[in-house]
Write a protein that holds these residues in place. Structure first.
Motif, PDB file in Angstrom:
ATOM      1  N   HIS A 185       0.841  -1.197   0.000  1.00 34.95           N
ATOM      2  CA  HIS A 185       0.000   0.000   0.000  1.00 34.95           C
ATOM      3  C   HIS A 185       0.883   1.256   0.000  1.00 34.95           C
ATOM      4  O   HIS A 185       0.588   2.225  -0.700  1.00 34.95           O
ATOM      5  CB  HIS A 185      -0.936   0.011   1.216  1.00 34.95           C
ATOM      6  CG  HIS A 185      -2.205  -0.768   1.014  1.00 34.95           C
ATOM      7  ND1 HIS A 185      -2.243  -2.137   0.877  1.00 34.95           N
ATOM      8  CD2 HIS A 185      -3.492  -0.355   0.950  1.00 34.95           C
ATOM      9  CE1 HIS A 185      -3.499  -2.524   0.720  1.00 34.95           C
ATOM     10  NE2 HIS A 185      -4.285  -1.462   0.772  1.00 34.95           N
ATOM     11  N   GLY A 186       1.947   1.234   0.785  1.00 35.27           N
ATOM     12  CA  GLY A 186       2.866   2.372   0.826  1.00 35.27           C
ATOM     13  C   GLY A 186       3.540   2.615  -0.513  1.00 35.27           C
ATOM     14  O   GLY A 186       3.751   3.761  -0.923  1.00 35.27           O
ATOM     15  N   LEU A 187       3.869   1.532  -1.202  1.00 38.70           N
ATOM     16  CA  LEU A 187       4.539   1.641  -2.502  1.00 38.70           C
ATOM     17  C   LEU A 187       3.660   2.384  -3.515  1.00 38.70           C
ATOM     18  O   LEU A 187       4.168   3.091  -4.385  1.00 38.70           O
ATOM     19  CB  LEU A 187       4.897   0.228  -3.006  1.00 38.70           C
ATOM     20  CG  LEU A 187       5.764   0.118  -4.261  1.00 38.70           C
ATOM     21  CD1 LEU A 187       7.109   0.814  -4.090  1.00 38.70           C
ATOM     22  CD2 LEU A 187       5.973  -1.363  -4.628  1.00 38.70           C
ATOM     23  N   VAL A 188       2.347   2.244  -3.380  1.00 45.38           N
ATOM     24  CA  VAL A 188       1.434   2.985  -4.258  1.00 45.38           C
ATOM     25  C   VAL A 188       1.517   4.479  -3.956  1.00 45.38           C
ATOM     26  O   VAL A 188       1.509   5.315  -4.873  1.00 45.38           O
ATOM     27  CB  VAL A 188      -0.010   2.455  -4.119  1.00 45.38           C
ATOM     28  CG1 VAL A 188      -0.993   3.371  -4.827  1.00 45.38           C
ATOM     29  CG2 VAL A 188      -0.095   1.047  -4.684  1.00 45.38           C
ATOM     30  N   GLY A 189       1.658   4.832  -2.690  1.00 44.88           N
ATOM     31  CA  GLY A 189       1.825   6.242  -2.326  1.00 44.88           C
ATOM     32  C   GLY A 189       3.103   6.819  -2.912  1.00 44.88           C
ATOM     33  O   GLY A 189       3.122   7.947  -3.433  1.00 44.88           O
ATOM     34  N   LEU A 190       4.185   6.051  -2.833  1.00 46.73           N
ATOM     35  CA  LEU A 190       5.459   6.460  -3.441  1.00 46.73           C
ATOM     36  C   LEU A 190       5.282   6.636  -4.951  1.00 46.73           C
ATOM     37  O   LEU A 190       5.744   7.624  -5.540  1.00 46.73           O
ATOM     38  CB  LEU A 190       6.535   5.405  -3.136  1.00 46.73           C
ATOM     39  CG  LEU A 190       7.862   5.530  -3.890  1.00 46.73           C
ATOM     40  CD1 LEU A 190       8.590   6.823  -3.531  1.00 46.73           C
ATOM     41  CD2 LEU A 190       8.774   4.326  -3.591  1.00 46.73           C
ATOM     42  N   THR A 191       4.613   5.677  -5.575  1.00 46.91           N
ATOM     43  CA  THR A 191       4.396   5.705  -7.028  1.00 46.91           C
ATOM     44  C   THR A 191       3.666   6.978  -7.440  1.00 46.91           C
ATOM     45  O   THR A 191       4.071   7.673  -8.381  1.00 46.91           O
ATOM     46  CB  THR A 191       3.561   4.472  -7.443  1.00 46.91           C
ATOM     47  OG1 THR A 191       4.270   3.286  -7.070  1.00 46.91           O
ATOM     48  CG2 THR A 191       3.286   4.456  -8.934  1.00 46.91           C
TER      49      THR A 191
END
Ligand code: NAD
Length: 252
Positions: free
Chosen positions: A152-158
């Motif tokens: 989920h965090g990786l989507v925020g980074l993306t």
């Protein structure tokens, strides 16, 4: 671009990363294959890539990977953040050290690698970053608190990187597959069997493919083909997307 595209692929010694390295090499890209597992050197070299051993939970190893690509090839055009691990245990018993390892590898390393490639991509006004997320970037499953939180965090980074990269010709996307036939999933079938008190066939049918419209595992080559598209010139209008390859899981 005026030069062969240069790609860094993390988690290159197995599964999806291995398939991406092969795909990129077939397309004539120059590839730095990065993995903690030194056995990956044979896989990388057979494909035509250069191998770099790095434990990406170490921030210096993240920066070192980018420096190695610059040393070998002079620039970086494509970054595929793919290295990942799984740990299946209830939240109550989930070890803090495992939580930290998962966040370091699957969220902090992609951030540090993105930060390190950014000036080179900005300079060339061209960049493609593909973050290997998961269907667990938009839905959860019990027993996977570390993995689900990291994805989920990786989507925020993306999404943040996509907004910042727009003016510099850098696209940033997440790819969200359901279960892919890789060693990571093969290990997980055994763990899930233990957690749910089921046999392995039951885990595949009743847990892994329960929500899937298409009842089969995804092949690593299928994921690599989508990575290849997202990394291509033609994908220049696609950014900030979370691209599902989920056998229809989230269609319901
Ligand atoms: P895999 O276990 O086959 O390969 C992962 C690779 O990452 C291995 O080569 C391993 O050595 C490497 N790695 C592990 N820890 C590392 C570290 N500290 N530093 C550097 N490298 C390290 O897994 P896979 O199934 O190919 O998964 C690749 C990515 O795809 C992961 O991010 C995973 O979350 C994601 N994904 C997998 C599936 C699936 O069903 N297999 C589904 C969705 C998303």
């Amino acid at each position: 671009l005026g030069h062969p595209r240069v790609a860094i692929v993390t988690g290159s010694s197995s599964g999806i990363g291995e398939a991406v390295v092969k795909q990129f090499c077939q397309e004539g890209l120059q590839v730095l294959a990065v993995d903690a597992n030194p056995q990956g050197v044979d896989i990388a070299e057979a494909a035509g890539a250069v191998f770099y051993q790095a434990d990406l939970t170490d921030p210096e190893a993240c920066r070192g990977s980018v420096m190695e690509a610059i040393k070998r090839f002079g620039h970086v055009d494509i970054l595929v953040n793919n290295a990942g691990i799984q740990h299946v245990e209830t939240l109550e018993d989930f070890p803090e050290a495992k939580w930290r390892q998962i966040i370091d590898l699957m969220l902090t390393a992609p951030f540090l690698l993105t930060q390190a490639v950014w000036p080179y991509m900005r300079q060339g006004q061209w960049g493609r970053i593909v973050n290997m997320a998961s269907i667990h970037a938009s839905v959860a499953s019990p027993g996977k608190v570390g993995y689900v939180s990291a994805k989920h965090g990786l989507v925020g980074l993306t999404r943040t990187a996509a907004l910042e990269g727009g003016a510099a010709g850098i696209t940033v996307n997440a790819l969200c597959p359901a279960y892919v036939r890789t060693p990571l999933v093969e290990r997980q079938i055994a763990d899930q069997a233990r957690l749910n008190g089921m046999d392995e066939q039951q885990v595949i049918e009743e847990v892994m493919l329960k929500n899937a419209a298409i009842k089969r595992l995804i092949e690593p080559d299928e994921v690599a083909a989508l990575v290849s598209y997202l990394a291509s010139e033609q994908a220049g209008a696609v950014t900030g997307a979370c691209w599902n390859m989920d056998l229809g899981w989230t269609a319901q």
